[in-house]
Scaffold this active site. Sequence first.
Site, mmCIF file in Angstrom:
data_model
loop_
_atom_site.group_PDB
_atom_site.id
_atom_site.type_symbol
_atom_site.label_atom_id
_atom_site.label_comp_id
_atom_site.label_asym_id
_atom_site.label_seq_id
_atom_site.Cartn_x
_atom_site.Cartn_y
_atom_site.Cartn_z
ATOM 1 N N GLU A 246 0.882 -1.178 0.000
ATOM 2 C CA GLU A 246 0.000 0.000 0.000
ATOM 3 C C GLU A 246 0.909 1.214 0.000
ATOM 4 O OE1 GLU A 246 -3.056 0.057 -0.522
ATOM 5 O OE2 GLU A 246 -3.633 -2.000 -0.065
ATOM 6 N N CYS A 280 -2.695 8.643 3.255
ATOM 7 C CA CYS A 280 -2.513 8.289 1.842
ATOM 8 C C CYS A 280 -3.809 8.448 1.070
ATOM 9 C CB CYS A 280 -1.924 6.894 1.690
ATOM 10 S SG CYS A 280 -2.737 5.674 2.681
#
Length: 476
Positions: A246, A280
Site C-alpha cells: 500500500e 494516503c
Amino acid sequence: MDYHNFIAGDWQETSQSTENVNPSDISDIVGVAAKGDAADLDVAIDAAYAVAPVWAKSTPQQRFDVLDFIGTELLVRKEELGRLLSREEGKTLPEGIGEVARAGQIFKFFAGEALRQRGDTLASVRPGIDVDIVRYPVGVVGLITPWNFPMAIPAWKTAPALAYGNAVILKPAELVPGCAWALAEIISRSGLPAGVFNLVMARGSVVGPKLINSPKINAISFTGSVPTGRGIAAVCGQQLKKLQLEMGGKNPMVVLDDADLDLAVDACLNGAFFSTGQRCTASSRLIVTEGIHDRFVAALSERMAALKVGAALATATQIGPVVDASQLAQNMNYVEIARQQGGKIMGGERVKADTEGFFMAPALITETTNDMRINREEVFGPVASVVRVKDYDEALAVANDTEFGLSSGICTTSLKYASHFRQNAQAGMVMVNLPTAGVDYHVPFGGTKGSSFGSREQGSYAAEFYTTVKTAYTLP
Ligand code: ADP
C-alpha cells in the site's frame, strides 16, 4: 520510558537506541526506543519460523481469545494510548483516541473472523469425486508499517495475520515506536505462544533488506512510500515471495456545479487537511467545474484559514504538527514548486505556537493544471490544489489522469454523474459526497495502478493475503 524489542517472547535490549521526539514540542522526549540490527532480526525470524507450525494448528477458539483480549484492552485504554499516539505522531487527541479505538475494533473484527474461516466444497466435473478447497496459513509474515497511522496500520496487518494462523515479524516506522511498543506489550500478555509475534524496531534500511530476503519469511505486507515499495517488489518478484503493497495517493475530489456547496466544502476540508493531510487517502487534488469554482474556493479558503493549528494535545487544536523536520521541509518545498509553476497560494506558512514544533498552516493552491508537479506527486502534508475544469467529462478525465489509484471522490446531487463516476473512477475506493479519506474497518481497503499491489487489506478480503488455498480431490 524505554521501549525494547519483543523477540521470541522476551523483551530484548539493543546496543543502540533512538529518541522518540514529540513533533508538537521538540523538547519533549516521549521515550527511548530500541534500534535493532540484523542479528536481532535473525533471532526474531528463527523464533517465528520455529513456532509458526504450532500457531498454524491453533484452534479458532484460541485465536479468538487472543485477538479478543488485545481488542478489548485497546478499547479500554483508548484515551491513554490515544494520548501517547498524539504525543508521538502529532495528530489531534480526538484523532489519536479514534485511531486506537479503530485498532481495537479491528482486533475484535478479526477475532470473529477467526471463528468464521470457511472453505468450499464443490462437486467435481468428473463422476464420483469430491473437491474441497481449504485455506491454510501462509507461514511467517513480515509486516512493515509507516508512521502516519502508528496504531491502526500495525493492527490491520497483525490482526488478520494472527487470526489466519501466521507468525509475525512487525517492523514499525522509526518515528513512532511508542505505539508499536504499546501494542506489543498488550500482545505479550494475550496468551500467544512465544515467538508468534515479534516486534523488531530498527532502521528500515538496515533490517528491511534482510527481512525481505529471508527464505524463512513467506510473505511481506508493506505500507509506505512508492520508492521503498517498488524496491521491495523487485526483490519479492525475484524470489517469488507473496507481497502486498500500500503506497501513495494523489486522490482526486471532483466537485460539480450541482453539488451541495456546504457539504462539498466540509468533505474537502476534512479530506485535504485533517490529520495534517498525512493520510494516503487525503483529497489532494480538488477538481472543480467552472460554475461553482469561485464560490467553492472562497468558502473553502475561508474555512481553511479559520482552522486552529497547534499542539496535538491542546484542546483547541484542529490541525496538529507535521511529523518531523524533513516532512515539513518537503511540504514547504512543494508549496514553493507550485508557486514557481504558476499556482496561487493561500496559507502554507510556518506557524508559531507556544512550543517549538513542526507547525504549518494548511495550504490551498489555486489556478493549477493537472500537469504541474503539485498535481502529479504526493506531498503528504496539509496541502491541496484546485484544478478548474469545464464539465463532468473533463473532471473525470483529470481525476483519472494520475499514476495513483487509491481513493477517488465526487460531490454531486446528480444520480447520473454519481453512478457514472463510481463505475469509471480508476481507484480502489470511490466516495460519493464523502471525503476521500475515512473508511470502515470491516470492508476492503486498497487501490489500483501505482497505489497498491497484491490483494486487498482489511475485512474478510484480508484472507486472500494471509492464507493460501489448497484444492483437494478425493475419490471415496
Ligand atoms: P514513509 O517514511 O513515508 O512512511 P518509507 O517507505 O520510508 O515511507 O517507510 C515505510 C516503512 O518502510 C518504515 O517502517 C521504514 O522503516 C521501512 N523501510 C524503509 N526502507 C526500507 C527498506 N529498504 N526495506 C524495507 N523497509 C524499509
